[in-house]
Design an enzyme around this catalytic site. Structure first.
Site, PDB file in Angstrom:
ATOM      1  N   LYS A 119       0.937  -1.267  -0.221  1.00 48.49           N
ATOM      2  CA  LYS A 119       0.047  -0.119  -0.205  1.00 48.49           C
ATOM      3  C   LYS A 119       0.816   1.199   0.023  1.00 48.49           C
ATOM      4  CE  LYS A 119      -2.911  -2.476  -0.502  1.00 48.49           C
ATOM      5  NZ  LYS A 119      -3.252  -2.500  -2.029  1.00 48.49           N
TER       6      LYS A 119
ATOM      7  N   ARG B 138      -7.965   3.755  -5.257  1.00 44.57           N
ATOM      8  CA  ARG B 138      -8.795   4.160  -4.223  1.00 44.57           C
ATOM      9  C   ARG B 138      -8.780   5.913  -4.502  1.00 44.57           C
ATOM     10  NH1 ARG B 138      -9.503   6.031   1.012  1.00 44.57           N
ATOM     11  NH2 ARG B 138      -7.382   6.102   1.132  1.00 44.57           N
ATOM     12  N   LYS B 139      -8.004   6.389  -3.804  1.00 45.42           N
ATOM     13  CA  LYS B 139      -7.845   8.024  -3.973  1.00 45.42           C
ATOM     14  C   LYS B 139      -6.416   8.420  -4.518  1.00 45.42           C
ATOM     15  CE  LYS B 139     -10.945   9.514  -0.356  1.00 45.42           C
ATOM     16  NZ  LYS B 139     -11.157  10.272   1.005  1.00 45.42           N
TER      17      LYS B 139
ATOM     18  N   HIS C 294       7.434  -7.530  -1.948  1.00 49.18           N
ATOM     19  CA  HIS C 294       6.914  -7.092  -0.714  1.00 49.18           C
ATOM     20  C   HIS C 294       8.112  -7.251   0.500  1.00 49.18           C
ATOM     21  CE1 HIS C 294       3.598  -4.835  -1.998  1.00 49.18           C
ATOM     22  NE2 HIS C 294       2.743  -5.941  -2.220  1.00 49.18           N
TER      23      HIS C 294
HETATM   24  P1  PAP Z   1      -0.068  -3.173  -3.119  1.00 48.51           P
HETATM   25  O1  PAP Z   1       1.140  -2.660  -2.412  1.00 48.51           O
HETATM   26  O2  PAP Z   1      -0.980  -3.858  -2.292  1.00 48.51           O
HETATM   27  O3  PAP Z   1       0.567  -4.097  -4.563  1.00 48.51           O
HETATM   28  P2  PAP Z   1      -0.275  -0.357  -3.830  1.00 48.51           P
HETATM   29  O4  PAP Z   1      -0.563  -0.034  -5.559  1.00 48.51           O
HETATM   30  O5  PAP Z   1       0.850  -0.114  -3.011  1.00 48.51           O
HETATM   31  O6  PAP Z   1      -0.673  -1.822  -3.823  1.00 48.51           O
HETATM   32  O7  PAP Z   1      -1.600   0.355  -3.203  1.00 48.51           O
HETATM   33  C1  PAP Z   1      -2.668   0.871  -3.756  1.00 48.51           C
HETATM   34  C2  PAP Z   1      -2.637   2.378  -3.220  1.00 48.51           C
HETATM   35  O8  PAP Z   1      -1.836   3.357  -4.094  1.00 48.51           O
HETATM   36  C3  PAP Z   1      -3.899   3.003  -3.222  1.00 48.51           C
HETATM   37  O9  PAP Z   1      -3.611   4.170  -2.119  1.00 48.51           O
HETATM   38  P3  PAP Z   1      -5.043   4.748  -1.451  1.00 48.51           P
HETATM   39  O10 PAP Z   1      -5.676   3.628  -0.913  1.00 48.51           O
HETATM   40  O11 PAP Z   1      -4.298   5.628  -0.499  1.00 48.51           O
HETATM   41  O12 PAP Z   1      -5.683   5.397  -2.427  1.00 48.51           O
HETATM   42  C4  PAP Z   1      -4.090   3.675  -4.557  1.00 48.51           C
HETATM   43  O13 PAP Z   1      -5.001   4.667  -4.709  1.00 48.51           O
HETATM   44  C5  PAP Z   1      -2.551   4.078  -4.632  1.00 48.51           C
HETATM   45  N1  PAP Z   1      -2.351   4.235  -6.220  1.00 48.51           N
HETATM   46  C6  PAP Z   1      -2.608   3.207  -7.099  1.00 48.51           C
HETATM   47  N2  PAP Z   1      -2.352   3.733  -8.368  1.00 48.51           N
HETATM   48  C7  PAP Z   1      -1.857   5.153  -8.256  1.00 48.51           C
HETATM   49  C8  PAP Z   1      -1.077   5.915  -9.069  1.00 48.51           C
HETATM   50  N3  PAP Z   1      -1.020   5.929 -10.556  1.00 48.51           N
HETATM   51  N4  PAP Z   1      -0.630   7.223  -8.460  1.00 48.51           N
HETATM   52  C9  PAP Z   1      -0.583   7.329  -7.198  1.00 48.51           C
HETATM   53  N5  PAP Z   1      -1.266   6.488  -6.425  1.00 48.51           N
HETATM   54  C10 PAP Z   1      -1.626   5.349  -6.708  1.00 48.51           C
END
Ligand code: PAP
Length: 346
Positions: free
Chosen positions: A92, A312-313, A157
């Site tokens: 995350k 998500r955000k 990870h």
């Molecule tokens: P993982 O470590 O489980 O593989 P990961 O991508 O780190 O997944 O987790 C998703 C987070 O990255 C989400 O954060 P949030 O819950 O605070 O919103 C997701 O929105 C964010 N994320 C995914 N893609 C992007 C992007 N292109 N730019 C910025 N943040 C992103």
């Protein structure tokens, strides 16, 4: 039956995807590490309950039992190559974003960033850069990774102490991305409740576990510190990045990433705006709206509508909408204490 929170959500490279098919749920009996895996006695590890399944403390890192089995096998059998490039993250912390950016930068001679047929337009970033330890390697052979051509772009990870020793011996380069821990716990809480298929934890409870150092691949501070120290000792081998800094200056970080990947942008590319094209292509706004990432169901393992769960955000500071002042102060104090004297701050 509970969905496996890890293997259903991570996937293989496109070429290896076929090998990932097949169902698995966390509740299935998990084989202990066999003679094939490293000679760790996983059955005797300390255990703790609180998340969706029993976690074990494996070389100082909390893992679900099947993840520990998979990691143990990876440590024994995964064959790193000297030119492997590893993307390492605590869950995350922006893994999806880092995968997208690295893929776009590393492959831009083959895939024009602004091209209408760029793989990121039709494949989820998680599917373009495979995890080493996922899907579970006792169920899905490492041969999928062996089959990839060099140089491989891989993700993990695992904290540094769990990486197969050959990674350090060969000097494989690592890009590490971390994130403000308060945003991590909020993101993790949302994610786990979204994909848990019945598993639900109150934010208060998830927060208490996290702040106690008990979270998947945690404690988070040990994870960050391990890579931070390596980046201080070997800056040419470990590039240490922060999500919030990337948000503030994405173009600067894309250039830094390209330099580290040894595919620096030429003056012509900079002049033509290719750096900004990478930033745009990999932005949350662009990727999250693509059909493949917003509504597609990819048959990773068992077939789950998981693609949108990684978007998500995508903001820095969203924790303010979820954590009380008291919670924020508590986590800040723990992080400050754990990182004291290291030079690493959030
Ligand atoms: P993982 O470590 O489980 O593989 P990961 O991508 O780190 O997944 O987790 C998703 C987070 O990255 C989400 O954060 P949030 O819950 O605070 O919103 C997701 O929105 C964010 N994320 C995914 N893609 C992007 C992007 N292109 N730019 C910025 N943040 C992103």
């Amino acid at each position: 039956m509970r969905t496996c929170l890890i293997c259903c959500s991570h996937s293989l490279s496109v070429g290896a995807a076929a090998m990932a098919r097949g169902g698995h749920v966390e509740g299935e009996s998990i084989p202990a590490a066999t003679g094939e895996a490293e000679d760790d006695d996983l059955a005797s590890l300390p255990t703790r309950e609180g998340w969706w399944t029993t976690f074990v403390l494996y070389h100082g890192c909390w893992l679900s039992s099947p993840t520990a089995t998979s990691v143990s096998l990876v440590r024994a059998q995964f064959a790193p190559r000297h030119d492997d490039l590893l993307l390492a993250t605590y869950p995350k912390c922006g893994t999806t974003w880092l995968k997208a950016l690295s893929f776009a930068v590393a492959n831009r001679s083959r895939h024009r960033v602004a091209g209408g047929d760029h793989p990121l337009l039709t494949s989820h970033p998680q599917d373009l850069v495979p995890f080493i330890e996922l899907p579970y390697r006792h169920l899905h052979p490492l041969a999928a990774l062996d089959a990839l051509p060099s140089p491989r772009l891989l993700c993990t990870h695992m904290p540094p102490q769990l990486l197969p020793p050959r990674v350090a011996e060969l000097g494989c380069r690592i890009v590490y991305l971390c994130r403000e821990p308060k945003d991590v716990v909020v993101s993790m809480w949302h994610y786990m409740n979204k994909v848990g298929n019945g598993f639900f934890l109150d934010l208060d409870k998830a927060f208490e576990l996290f702040v106690d150092g008990f979270s998947l691949f945690g404690p988070i501070w040990d994870h960050c510190l391990g890579y931070w120290k390596k980046s201080m000792e070997e800056p040419d081998t470990v590039l240490f990045l922060k999500y919030d800094d990337m948000m503030a200056d994405p173009a600067g970080h894309v250039k830094k990433l390209a330099d580290f990947l040894r595919v620096p942008f030429t003056d012509e590319e900079v002049g033509a705006g290719v750096v900004e094209e990478v930033v745009r292509l990999c932005s949350f706004e662009k990727l999250s709206r693509l059909p493949v990432n917003s509504s597609a169901v990819v048959d990773r393992i068992g077939g789950r509508p998981m693609n949108s769960a990684f978007f998500r955000k995508g903001k820095a500071g969203d924790w303010k909408n979820y954590l009380s002042e008291e919670m924020a102060n508590k986590l800040d104090a723990v992080i400050e204490e754990k990182l004291k004297g290291s030079g690493l701050t959030f």
